[in-house]
Design a protein around this motif. Structure first.
Motif, PDB file in Angstrom:
ATOM      1  N   THR A 139     -19.529 -26.287  35.488  1.00  0.00           N
ATOM      2  CA  THR A 139     -20.868 -26.362  35.079  1.00  0.00           C
ATOM      3  C   THR A 139     -20.989 -26.388  33.345  1.00  0.00           C
ATOM      4  O   THR A 139     -21.997 -26.945  32.919  1.00  0.00           O
ATOM      5  CB  THR A 139     -21.500 -24.944  35.318  1.00  0.00           C
ATOM      6  OG1 THR A 139     -21.552 -24.738  36.740  1.00  0.00           O
ATOM      7  CG2 THR A 139     -23.020 -24.756  34.931  1.00  0.00           C
ATOM      8  N   LEU A 140     -19.979 -25.725  32.858  1.00  0.00           N
ATOM      9  CA  LEU A 140     -19.755 -26.007  31.546  1.00  0.00           C
ATOM     10  C   LEU A 140     -19.679 -27.624  30.999  1.00  0.00           C
ATOM     11  O   LEU A 140     -20.277 -28.284  30.194  1.00  0.00           O
ATOM     12  CB  LEU A 140     -18.605 -25.076  30.762  1.00  0.00           C
ATOM     13  CG  LEU A 140     -18.718 -23.812  31.034  1.00  0.00           C
ATOM     14  CD1 LEU A 140     -17.501 -23.142  30.365  1.00  0.00           C
ATOM     15  CD2 LEU A 140     -19.850 -23.193  30.473  1.00  0.00           C
ATOM     16  N   HIS A 141     -18.821 -28.186  31.841  1.00  0.00           N
ATOM     17  CA  HIS A 141     -18.438 -29.701  31.746  1.00  0.00           C
ATOM     18  C   HIS A 141     -19.684 -30.241  31.778  1.00  0.00           C
ATOM     19  O   HIS A 141     -19.845 -31.527  31.068  1.00  0.00           O
ATOM     20  CB  HIS A 141     -17.418 -29.924  32.741  1.00  0.00           C
ATOM     21  CG  HIS A 141     -16.709 -31.234  32.386  1.00  0.00           C
ATOM     22  ND1 HIS A 141     -15.929 -31.849  33.432  1.00  0.00           N
ATOM     23  CD2 HIS A 141     -16.671 -32.062  31.190  1.00  0.00           C
ATOM     24  CE1 HIS A 141     -15.511 -33.084  32.525  1.00  0.00           C
ATOM     25  NE2 HIS A 141     -15.976 -32.875  31.566  1.00  0.00           N
ATOM     26  N   ALA A 142     -20.661 -30.080  32.919  1.00  0.00           N
ATOM     27  CA  ALA A 142     -21.762 -30.931  33.034  1.00  0.00           C
ATOM     28  C   ALA A 142     -22.360 -30.845  31.885  1.00  0.00           C
ATOM     29  O   ALA A 142     -23.354 -31.821  31.554  1.00  0.00           O
ATOM     30  CB  ALA A 142     -22.257 -30.162  34.221  1.00  0.00           C
ATOM     31  N   GLY A 143     -22.695 -29.785  31.207  1.00  0.00           N
ATOM     32  CA  GLY A 143     -23.330 -29.642  30.008  1.00  0.00           C
ATOM     33  C   GLY A 143     -23.039 -30.540  28.890  1.00  0.00           C
ATOM     34  O   GLY A 143     -23.988 -31.303  28.323  1.00  0.00           O
ATOM     35  N   ALA A 144     -21.735 -30.687  28.890  1.00  0.00           N
ATOM     36  CA  ALA A 144     -21.333 -31.723  27.800  1.00  0.00           C
ATOM     37  C   ALA A 144     -21.710 -33.198  28.035  1.00  0.00           C
ATOM     38  O   ALA A 144     -22.019 -34.104  27.339  1.00  0.00           O
ATOM     39  CB  ALA A 144     -19.695 -31.561  27.341  1.00  0.00           C
ATOM     40  N   LEU A 145     -21.370 -33.341  29.339  1.00  0.00           N
ATOM     41  CA  LEU A 145     -21.566 -34.711  29.797  1.00  0.00           C
ATOM     42  C   LEU A 145     -22.676 -35.115  29.989  1.00  0.00           C
ATOM     43  O   LEU A 145     -23.321 -36.256  29.617  1.00  0.00           O
ATOM     44  CB  LEU A 145     -21.037 -35.021  31.437  1.00  0.00           C
ATOM     45  CG  LEU A 145     -19.248 -34.659  31.617  1.00  0.00           C
ATOM     46  CD1 LEU A 145     -19.188 -34.600  33.220  1.00  0.00           C
ATOM     47  CD2 LEU A 145     -18.795 -35.907  31.105  1.00  0.00           C
ATOM     48  N   ALA A 146     -23.885 -34.237  30.198  1.00  0.00           N
ATOM     49  CA  ALA A 146     -25.303 -34.636  30.034  1.00  0.00           C
ATOM     50  C   ALA A 146     -25.735 -34.750  28.628  1.00  0.00           C
ATOM     51  O   ALA A 146     -26.537 -35.587  28.436  1.00  0.00           O
ATOM     52  CB  ALA A 146     -26.134 -33.112  30.484  1.00  0.00           C
TER      53      ALA A 146
END
Lengths: 354, 354, 354, 354
Positions: free
Chosen positions: A212-219
C-alpha cells in the motif's frame, strides 16, 4: 540564480561528488517564525553581504549522510514572510568549508559497531548516520547561492521539494519493509511456525501494508507531469497521501514482525557467546530452531529484525518514517489544501437535489 | 505437593527473598510437542529420579530479573499429554544451585550503561534485564517440587498463571505509558508545540489508549472471585482481553510519542557533547527549546522517550508487551474458548424469530 | 430544588411511570452559545415567569423513547455563562402537556414494520424510536422545576449525567454486540464456514472488541464512589474512555460481521418471496446453507445482521454509539481534563534526571 | 471459443446493448466444491448437451444491474478440478431467454423510492439494484458459449477477471467517497462546525483514506502490461492490495462522516413534514443550521449521508466494498501468492550475514 544552479549541477556531475541536503533548522520555539525567535540564529540566515558573496549563520539538524558527503546543500525549511527575508537563503558549500562543523548523532545500539564481535550489529553491511550541521559565519561565494532574499519563493520551494521527498519514501521505506518481511518469513520457517494460520495471515498483512505504501509512490509518480523547465514533478496530493501512510504502517509492520519473531528477539544472548568456552555449548544447544536450523542462523535473523525495529535501523524505518520529508501534520495540511473539496461539495449538492 | 508450596512460601517470606519465574522453554521446533522434539531437552524435563528428589535438564528463556533474584521458580509453559509426562514439572531452586547457569541477554543500547557519561541512558534509575536459565542435570530435593508428572494439570496451571500475568500487564505497561505520556507532554511544552490542536489531540489519544489498557486490568480484577483455597482469581476472559490490547496499543502510543517528540529523537548528539570544548557551545546554543528551556532539559526528555520507544525500555514496553504472559494468538484462542458463544447465538435465534 | 426532585421521584415511582430524558437542543449555529443565536429559541429557555411556575420554549432533538414515555424530563445540554441564564432550566412535564409536540423521526428501513409480511424486519421483537420534542410556550409548575437560572451548575450537571450515560454504553452497546456476534457465529455455521481460520480469527476479534467496551464500563463502575448524598458516581475518566471506544469499535464489529455474513446480506430477496407461487421454489432451493440448513433459517439470520448493521438497529448500534451521551470530541476534551498530566510529567522528570 | 467471444462482442457493440455479469454461485455449503454439494445445482452447470448448444441450470447471486441489462453473461466463480468439469461453463444469453428468472433483492430503505414524497431517498438520481439470476434448464446456442468443460482455465479466468474488477473498486468506491466527503464538508459548513480543529482533521483523514484507495487503482493500472492478445492487464498484486484496502476504509470514512454529521442523521423527521400544516412550522424553525441555512438544505444533506452510510447507497459503499470482486480473504490469499517472498528472504539472508 538559475545560472548558479546550472553551474553547480555541472560541477558535482563532472567530479562525481556526493551531496547531502540540509533542510530542518534548529527552530528554537516552534510556535514562532524565524525572525521572532529570541535567538535570531535558530534558522539559518544571511548575517552579512560581502563583496562576491554572503555570510551565513545557523544550524541544520537531521542531515542524513552529511558525514560521508562532499557537498552540503542548504535550503529553507518553511514558507517565509517579508520580515523573514534574511532567512530566504539556499546555497551549497563543500563539507570542509571553514566554519562548517558536523556533529554526529547517536542512534540506538550504535556502539555495537565498535564491538570486537560484529555479529550483534544485525545489519552487517548497511546503515545510515545523521548529523547536525553548524554554519558559523560561513562565507558562500555568489556562484554557489541559489536563493538570496526571495522570501516569496521559499514556501513553493519547500512544497516542491517535499512532494518529491515524500514520494521517495514510498520506495525507500518499502525496500526496508521488503527486507523485514523477508527476515520475518525466514524466522517463521526457522522456528517451525510458518504454516500456522495466524502467521500466514500476519505475513500477508505485512506485505499488504508495505505494498500500500508502494502504491502511493507509484500513483504519485504515475500521475506526475513535465514542467515547462523539462523536469518532472510528482502529483502533490498523492505524494502527501503516500507519505502520511508511511508515518503509520511501518510501526504496524514492525509490531507484526516482532509478533512472529517471538520474545527471544529481546532476550537473546550476544552472538559472541556462541564461541564462549563456558556457555557456548548451551547457546548452540538451546537456541536452535526446527530440525536443521542451527542457533547462529536463528540468532542472525533475529538480530536483523532487532536492528530494523529497535536498533540503528529503526532510526530510519520508524522515526524517520514519521518525520523525514515532513511530519504527519504537514501532510494533513497539504492534503486538505490540495483536495478539490469544492468539486466534491458540488457533486453532493446535485445528488441530494439542492 | 500443596505441602511443598506452603513450606516454600514460608521460606521465601521469612528470608525476604526475591524469586524469578521461569516459564518459556527453548522449544526447538514450535510445531512439535515436547516429547517429539529431535532434542528431548528443548523443554525442561525430569531426566532421573533419585532418592530424595529429581534431576532436571533443559533451558528456560526470557526470565525477567533472574540475575538479580535469589530463587528460581520453574513451571511448564504449555498443556501436556500423557506422552509428555516427564515435562510436567514445577519446582524452585536457589539461583546459585549447582548446574544452574544464567546467560544474560542483550538489549538495544545496553552498552550505554557502561559509558563514562551516563546521560545517554535516558532512564537514569530503572531498567530490567532478561536471562536464559540453563538447568544441566540439576538436583531438586523433594520439598522443593510442586509438580512431578501430573501432566493433566499443566494446562490448567498455565491458564491460571497466565490469567493473572495478563491482568498485571494492564498495570505494569500502563505505568510505563504514564511516564511516556508525561515525557511527551513535557517535550511538547519544551518545544512550544503544546497548544497545537493536533498535539493536544494526540496526547488525548495516548491517554485514552493507555487508560483503555488500565480498564482491562481493573475489569478483570473487579470481576475476580475467591477460590475455595481462599486465593483470589481474576476473570479469565477479561484478563485475556486486557492482554490482547496490551499487544497492540503501546506501539501506537510510542508512535504518537515519536510524532510529538520530533526527529531530533534519533539525530541528537550525545549529551556528553554539551561540555565538549569544541562543539559544546553549538550544542548549548542550537538545541534549546522555547524561551527558558535549555538544551540539557530538552535532550534529557528526548533520551527518555528514546529509551522507552527504541532503547532498553522498549524491550519491556514494546516487545514484551507483545510476548510477555503469552503471545497474541494465545489470547485469541482463550478469548474464543472463554466467551459464551452459545448464549449469544440463542439471543440471535430468539430475536430473528427462529 | 432538591425538594422538587424528591417529590417528582416519589410521584413517578408511585405511579410506575416511564420517563424520557431530553438533553440535546436544536442548537442552530453550533459555533455560537445559546444567547448569541440569531433565533433565541435554538436552546430551550425560560421565556416568562408566571405565578406558580415558568413558561418555556424551544426544541430538544434525539429523544429516545419519547413517544412511548409518560413523562418528559428536560435538562441543559452544555455549560452556560451568566448571559445564558435563561437557558439554565431543568424540569419535567407529562408528555400530554399543552404545548408539547413530539415529531417522530425516520430510521433506515423503518417502513418494513408497516409491510404485510413482517419477516424483512430482521429484529422481530425490539426496536427504538427517536423523536424531536417541541416546547411551545409550555407552562411548568414550580414543583416540577429542578433548575431555574442557576447557570453555574449547568456544566457540572451535564458532566455528571454524561459520565453515567457514557458508562452505560459499555453495557447497552455490548449487549447488542453480543447479539450480533451470536448471529454472525450462527450464519458462519449455517453456511459451512465456521472452521475457516480467518472466520475463527474474525469472530475472536469481534468478541475481543466487544469485551474491551464492556471492560470500560466495568472499570468505570468498579472505581466508582459514593457521594455525600448517598448516590453512587462512576469514575469520570474511565467513563469517558469507555464511551470513546464505543464511538469506534461497533463499526469494526459491524464490518467483520458483514465480512463473515457474505454479500447475500444486501442482495437477498424478501423473505415473503419464499411462498411466492412463481419464485418460491427458487428461493427455497438456491438460498439454502450447508446440508440441513433451509433458506428461511439462513435469510432470517442475515436479516438480523442487516438490521443491526444497516437497518433500524444500526441507528442505535452505529450512529448512536458515535453521538449518544456526547460526541467523540466531547470525550477527548474530558479525557485530557481528567487525566493527571502533571503527575505523569513529574515521573518523567525524575526518571530522566531533571 | 475465441471466435464466439469475438462475435458476441461485435453483436453487443452493434446494438448498443448493456450486459450484466453473473459470477457468484449460490454455493450451498461453502466448505465443499461444486461436485460434492448435496444439491448439484448449487453452482451453475451444464446438465445436457444438445444439437447446437448446451442446457444449463443453477443460480447466480449478487448480479448488479441485471434487471436493467439486455444481456446476461455467466462465468465460473472459482478454480475447478477435473471432477467439476460440468461447472466449467461461460456464456451469454439475452435477459428475456426462456428459463431465465430474475429475483430482485431488497436493500435498506428501498421502499422510500415508492413513497409519494421522494425527499427521504437521499440520493435523488442514482442507485443500484441487485438480483439473483436463476437458470432453469436454459438452452445456450453454441455461438454464445465461451467456456465448456475446460476446467483448467476456470481458475485463471477468475483471477484475471478479479484483478480488473478489484482495481476498478479503487475508482468506483472512491467516486462515492468523493460525494460523501463533499456532503460531509457541506453539512459541517451548514451547521457552523467547519472551523473546529477536530472537524478539519477528520475531513483530512477522510480525504487521505479515499485517496489511498485511489492510489491503489492508479498503481495497479500504471504497472499494467499489454498481453499478447493486445488487451491490457493490471498488475495483479497491486490490484489485490487496492481491493483489500477497499474492504476496510469505507467503514472508517462512513464513521467519520457520521461523526461530523451529528446525531440528527438518524433522528430527523421526514422531509415531507416540512409542509405539514401542524408541524411544518417547527420543522422549519428548529432544524435550521447556522444563519442563512434553512432546514431543507440541512436535511437534504443529511439524507444523502444517511443514504450512503445506512441506506440504499450503503449496499454499494459498505457491504459491496467488502464482498464485491471477491471477499477480503480471497485478496489475502492472492497477495501472499503474488508477492516475491523468496526474493525478500534472500535480501534478509545477505544483510544479516548468512
Amino acid at each position: 540564480m538559475l545560472d548558479c544552479k546550472y553551474h553547480y549541477l555541472k560541477y558535482i556531475q563532472s567530479r562525481d561528488l556526493v551531496p547531502a541536503a540540509c533542510m530542518t533548522d534548529s527552530k528554537g520555539d516552534r510556535s514562532l517564525p524565524p525572525s521572532r525567535q529570541a535567538d535570531k540564529d535558530q534558522y539559518v540566515r544571511i548575517v552579512a553581504e560581502k563583496k562576491g558573496g554572503i555570510v551565513v549563520r545557523g544550524a541544520k539538524l537531521h542531515t542524513t549522510g552529511a558525514v560521508n558527503s562532499h557537498e552540503i546543500i542548504v535550503m529553507p525549511t518553511r514558507a517565509l514572510q517579508a520580515e523573514d527575508r534574511d532567512y530566504a537563503v539556499a546555497f551549497a558549500v563543500p563539507a570542509e568549508t571553514k566554519g562548517v562543523t558536523l556533529i554526529y548523532g547517536r542512534q540506538p545500539s550504535d556502539a555495537r559497531r565498535l564491538e570486537e564481535n560484529q555479529a550483534d550489529i544485525g545489519n552487517m553491511f548497511y546503515g545510515g548516520c545523521e548529523a547536525m550541521v553548524v554554519f558559523e559565519d560561513v562565507f558562500v561565494p555568489e556562484e554557489r547561492i541559489f536563493l538570496k532574499g526571495e522570501y516569496t519563493m521559499a514556501g513553493r520551494l519547500v512544497e516542491l521539494f517535499a512532494a518529491h521527498h515524500r514520494t521517495s519514501y514510498g520506495g525507500c521505506k518499502v525496500g526496508v519493509g521488503d527486507v523485514l518481511i523477508g527476515a520475518t518469513a525466514a524466522i517463521a520457517e526457522a522456528q517451525g511456525t510458518q504454516s500456522a494460520a495466524h502467521v500466514k495471515d500476519k505475513l500477508a498483512e505485512m506485505i499488504h501494508l508495505n505494498e500500500t505504501l508502494h502504491a502511493g509512490a507509484l500513483a504519485a509518480a504515475g500521475r506526475g507531469y513535465r514542467t515547462t523547465s523539462g523536469a518532472c514533478a510528482v502529483d502533490p496530493l498523492l505524494a502527501n497521501v503516500c507519505k502520511l501512510n508511511v508515518t503509520r504502517y511501518p510501526f504496524e509492520i514492525a509490531r507484526l514482525a516482532q509478533d512472529i519473531a517471538g520474545g527471544l528477539l529481546v532476550t537473546m544472548p550476544s552472538l559472541a557467546d556462541k564461541e564462549n568456552p563456558e556457555i557456548g555449548e548451551y547457546f548452540r544447544k538451546y537456541l536452535v530452531g526446527k530440525e536443521g536450523v542451527d542457533a547462529e542462523r536463528r540468532i542472525r535473523l533475529l538480530r536483523l529484525i532487532e536492528n530494523i525495529t529497535l536498533g540503528t535501523g529503526a532510526v530510519s524505518y520508524l522515526t524517520e518514517s514519521v518525520h523525514g520529508a515532513g511530519s504527519p501534520q504537514a501532510q494533513k495540511i497539504m492534503i486538505t489544501r490540495l483536495a478539490d473539496l469544492e468539486a466534491n461539495k458540488s457533486y453532493a449538492f446535485d445528488i441530494c437535489g439542492l
